[in-house]
Design a protein around this motif. Sequence first.
Motif, mmCIF file in Angstrom:
data_model
loop_
_atom_site.group_PDB
_atom_site.id
_atom_site.type_symbol
_atom_site.label_atom_id
_atom_site.label_comp_id
_atom_site.label_asym_id
_atom_site.label_seq_id
_atom_site.Cartn_x
_atom_site.Cartn_y
_atom_site.Cartn_z
ATOM 1 N N ALA A 581 -4.464 6.350 8.508
ATOM 2 C CA ALA A 581 -4.671 4.915 8.726
ATOM 3 C C ALA A 581 -4.657 4.202 7.386
ATOM 4 C CB ALA A 581 -6.003 4.677 9.433
ATOM 5 N N CYS A 582 -3.843 3.157 7.279
ATOM 6 C CA CYS A 582 -3.768 2.459 5.995
ATOM 7 C C CYS A 582 -5.071 1.685 5.778
ATOM 8 C CB CYS A 582 -2.532 1.567 5.940
ATOM 9 S SG CYS A 582 -2.717 -0.036 6.725
ATOM 10 N N PRO A 583 -5.386 1.401 4.527
ATOM 11 C CA PRO A 583 -6.666 0.733 4.253
ATOM 12 C C PRO A 583 -6.641 -0.750 4.605
ATOM 13 C CG PRO A 583 -5.473 1.104 2.214
ATOM 14 C CD PRO A 583 -4.675 1.748 3.293
ATOM 15 N N SER A 584 -5.457 -1.285 4.908
ATOM 16 C CA SER A 584 -5.181 -2.699 5.167
ATOM 17 C C SER A 584 -5.122 -3.478 3.862
ATOM 18 C CB SER A 584 -6.162 -3.340 6.160
ATOM 19 O OG SER A 584 -7.274 -3.870 5.504
ATOM 20 N N CYS A 585 -4.398 -4.579 3.923
ATOM 21 C CA CYS A 585 -4.255 -5.440 2.747
ATOM 22 C C CYS A 585 -3.823 -6.804 3.266
ATOM 23 C CB CYS A 585 -3.236 -4.863 1.767
ATOM 24 S SG CYS A 585 -1.525 -4.977 2.333
ATOM 25 N N GLY A 586 -3.357 -7.658 2.392
ATOM 26 C CA GLY A 586 -2.969 -8.997 2.811
ATOM 27 C C GLY A 586 -1.774 -9.038 3.752
ATOM 28 N N ARG A 587 -1.102 -7.914 3.930
ATOM 29 C CA ARG A 587 0.045 -7.899 4.857
ATOM 30 C C ARG A 587 -0.371 -7.525 6.279
ATOM 31 N NH1 ARG A 587 5.193 -6.862 2.125
ATOM 32 N NH2 ARG A 587 4.873 -6.314 -0.033
ATOM 33 N N THR A 588 -1.585 -7.055 6.447
ATOM 34 C CA THR A 588 -2.002 -6.456 7.720
ATOM 35 C C THR A 588 -1.890 -7.437 8.888
ATOM 36 O OG1 THR A 588 -3.565 -5.190 6.427
ATOM 37 C CG2 THR A 588 -3.868 -5.139 8.785
ATOM 38 N N LEU A 589 -1.343 -6.936 10.009
ATOM 39 C CA LEU A 589 -1.050 -7.821 11.134
ATOM 40 C C LEU A 589 -2.033 -7.680 12.304
ATOM 41 C CD1 LEU A 589 2.805 -7.414 10.978
ATOM 42 C CD2 LEU A 589 1.556 -9.552 10.659
ATOM 43 N N ILE A 613 -1.756 4.805 11.985
ATOM 44 C CA ILE A 613 -2.057 3.425 12.380
ATOM 45 C C ILE A 613 -1.858 2.579 11.123
ATOM 46 C CG2 ILE A 613 -3.810 1.877 13.356
ATOM 47 C CD1 ILE A 613 -5.058 4.766 14.300
ATOM 48 N N MET A 614 -0.789 1.808 11.112
ATOM 49 C CA MET A 614 -0.385 1.127 9.883
ATOM 50 C C MET A 614 -0.309 -0.377 10.137
ATOM 51 S SD MET A 614 -0.041 3.928 8.167
ATOM 52 C CE MET A 614 0.785 3.563 6.647
ATOM 53 N N GLY A 615 -0.787 -1.125 9.153
ATOM 54 C CA GLY A 615 -0.956 -2.555 9.360
ATOM 55 C C GLY A 615 0.302 -3.389 9.349
ATOM 56 N N CYS A 616 1.374 -2.888 8.760
ATOM 57 C CA CYS A 616 2.575 -3.741 8.691
ATOM 58 C C CYS A 616 3.846 -2.922 8.769
ATOM 59 C CB CYS A 616 2.566 -4.581 7.419
ATOM 60 S SG CYS A 616 3.054 -3.661 5.954
ATOM 61 N N ILE A 617 4.886 -3.614 9.176
ATOM 62 C CA ILE A 617 6.178 -2.960 9.332
ATOM 63 C C ILE A 617 6.882 -2.802 7.989
ATOM 64 C CG2 ILE A 617 7.454 -5.092 9.746
ATOM 65 C CD1 ILE A 617 9.025 -3.670 11.848
ATOM 66 N N VAL A 618 6.434 -3.596 6.991
ATOM 67 C CA VAL A 618 7.138 -3.580 5.709
ATOM 68 C C VAL A 618 6.945 -2.231 5.023
ATOM 69 C CG1 VAL A 618 7.413 -4.784 3.526
ATOM 70 C CG2 VAL A 618 6.673 -6.035 5.536
ATOM 71 N N ASN A 619 5.692 -1.765 5.004
ATOM 72 C CA ASN A 619 5.416 -0.488 4.340
ATOM 73 C C ASN A 619 5.034 0.614 5.305
ATOM 74 O OD1 ASN A 619 5.842 -1.326 1.831
ATOM 75 N ND2 ASN A 619 3.719 -1.747 1.359
ATOM 76 N N GLY A 620 4.468 0.230 6.429
ATOM 77 C CA GLY A 620 3.899 1.216 7.336
ATOM 78 C C GLY A 620 4.814 2.379 7.651
ATOM 79 N N PRO A 621 6.030 2.126 8.176
ATOM 80 C CA PRO A 621 6.873 3.249 8.581
ATOM 81 C C PRO A 621 7.168 4.200 7.425
ATOM 82 C CG PRO A 621 7.739 1.194 9.426
ATOM 83 C CD PRO A 621 6.627 0.836 8.497
ATOM 84 N N GLY A 622 7.348 3.654 6.245
ATOM 85 C CA GLY A 622 7.610 4.518 5.097
ATOM 86 C C GLY A 622 6.390 5.325 4.721
ATOM 87 N N GLU A 623 5.230 4.678 4.774
ATOM 88 C CA GLU A 623 4.029 5.320 4.228
ATOM 89 C C GLU A 623 3.335 6.244 5.215
ATOM 90 O OE1 GLU A 623 1.529 2.434 2.359
ATOM 91 O OE2 GLU A 623 3.082 1.835 0.960
ATOM 92 N N MET A 624 3.785 6.257 6.471
ATOM 93 C CA MET A 624 3.033 7.101 7.410
ATOM 94 C C MET A 624 3.484 8.558 7.366
ATOM 95 S SD MET A 624 4.228 5.374 10.921
ATOM 96 C CE MET A 624 5.762 5.750 11.746
HETATM 97 S S1 SF4 Z 1 0.829 -0.328 5.502
HETATM 98 FE FE1 SF4 Z 1 1.177 -2.527 5.159
HETATM 99 S S2 SF4 Z 1 -0.775 -3.438 5.786
HETATM 100 FE FE2 SF4 Z 1 -1.219 -1.286 5.441
HETATM 101 S S3 SF4 Z 1 -1.922 -1.197 3.318
HETATM 102 FE FE3 SF4 Z 1 0.295 -0.702 3.320
HETATM 103 S S4 SF4 Z 1 1.235 -2.710 2.923
HETATM 104 FE FE4 SF4 Z 1 -0.879 -3.159 3.541
#
Ligand code: SF4
Length: 681
Positions: A581-589, A613-624
């Motif tokens: 689970a991402c920590p969330s940030c200003g992009r979180t939806l 469980i990722m907060g945004c589509i910009v980074n989420g798919p890559g970072e999961m």
């Molecule tokens: S996945 Fe998106 S919302 Fe979650 S921490 Fe990374 S950039 Fe922020």
Amino acid sequence: MSYCASRFRTVRRRTVEVKVGALGVGGANPIRLQSMTTSDTQDVAATVRQSIALAEVGCEIVRITAPNVPAAKCLKEIRAQLTAAGFGHVPLVADIHFLPAAAMEAVEHVEKVRVNPGNYADKKKFAVKEYTDADYAAELERLHAAFSPLVRRARELGRALRIGTNHGSLSDRIMNRYGDTPLGMVESALEFLRIARSHSFHGLILSMKASNPKVMIQAYRLLVDRMQREDMHYPLHLGVTEAGDGEDGRIKSAIGIGSLLLDGLGDTIRVSLTEDSVYEIPVAQAIADKAMSLWPDPAGVAPGREAGSTHDAVDPYHFTKRETATLHLSGRCAVGPEQPPRVIVRAPSVGQLAATAAALGSPRLKETPAEGLLVPVASAGDLGTLCEVAARTALGVDFLALELGPAITPDLVRPLVALSPGRLMLVRAFAPAETAQFAAFAETVRAHGHFLAAEIAPDDVPAFADAIRAQGGAGLVFTLAAPAGAGHATGAYRRLADALRAAGSNAPLWIRNTAATAVRGDNSFLSKLLEASFLTGGLLCDGLGDLVSIETESDPARATTLAYNVLQGAGARISKTEFVACPSCGRTLFDLQSTTQRIREKTGHLKGVKIAIMGCIVNGPGEMADADFGYVGGAPGKINLYVGKQCVQYNIPQAEADARLIALIREHGKWADPDPVAAGR
Ligand code: SF4
């Protein structure tokens, strides 16, 4: 091996000092603590409020996402308001993904800019492509052109840059040449490092984050090895990304960050939790305090100062489980190379054996049972009581481990060993002069198919080599007598494993967390959790450890659960769903905390399934990374669902997303109905 000066004690890696504003990172500075705001960056008031809240609990560096140029412009006002509020000493870091234009704006306003080499000048398409050397060189030229303006501007303004690699978001170029590996992560950073150095820019800090502590540990070690070879000494920012929340998030972070700090690596840390950011700081502080208590000299000690061997036989860049003999501790419980590490729980005394066994019989522990029950036996009276308790109580474990005091001789214990209906493990500390006693105990257990766990200090193993060989390894387990000298227990266990190898023994190793193994213990649960993660989690990530016990925790159920959670965090034994689970940030939806908790409640029983469980589509798919299923914010109020890295359902209403995720898990044959008893319902 050049990544650290010693694997047996903490020798801080010497780095150059990098100034982030007025704050020094690396060099002789303490470990700096940092975190990140989760507000929309363009909501200046909220971001200033969160930054102040973080600074007030001890956060020394505050990171803020700058997902686009308008957000990057807001950093100017955020910086000004923070300074006006008396927090001018707290440096700000802009977090950049994808957009060089946002970085160019942000560098004007804040003390440091973080770029992700996986996406700074690349759009990730998961494309499979064969890169010729000429193609690759052309890509590097393109990268040079894209990154150089930021480097030049950072140099002019005296800003720092973090080259922040993430395991889950490597560029297609790197993925195709090096794969999704620690080596790929390192090469990804080195490409950017070389560009910065070509402009004589040295205000650099590096990170190699992954959600898997093992991958993260290996990547940082490899990076330092590469940098050392090229005489580069930039500080490191440590973190386990998308670690999740609660106990699991803290354990994963502590395993990754703690292992590296014990190796002497790391100058600034972030504990990423899917919780309010302020909760990250006490955890980070406790981790840093423990590690810094091992520094004899904050400025570090030059490599080569130690006498004798400083490294063990473990390959620190690749995971390999130590090869051991297989021991069948019961009909259904064995230790060995093909077995997961086994869990032992300690009863405080023979008198409390029945109560401890009853606590371990709780239905909540059905899926995570303690397999061994350890009990101290100090006298002949204890032995008598033990026999009475064992005769009238079903202990419900696979084996009983008797921690024998010095007064217990082989003669005293022999009748019990001969008559015991179940398997016994005799546990005893041996001084170097006690080789005859060792042989007598080993012979006693061997004659009846039981086991001897010998507590021996690493330096004493050679004295027992003949006796160990005489036993042919049968029925033997080893554990650490006490941490040796000034080193940490992790180093002492590494030395023990090495000494056993030198003595020709492949006996299993039991990692015991006790008051004696603590780096810097106190009685808080957080401290116990961190110590267990450092020692047990760190050693498991090195491939060492066949049995584990968290003896610092006196509550038997909590000791069991903590042991399983550390095993899960280290990837050594999977007993439940793995959440990324991402920590969330200003992009979180969406609200990550409540969503993570809700999904955990519904799917937490799916042993071995990995859900991101990722907060945004910009980074989420890559970072999961390597999750089986992904729940990713696609747009406000809309969720995208993934199977592996493939998006299979786009923009579904959030209200339907949980049910659709479960349906997807069912469809792929990974669903099981929860056991109402184990769930405590
Ligand atoms: S996945 Fe998106 S919302 Fe979650 S921490 Fe990374 S950039 Fe922020």
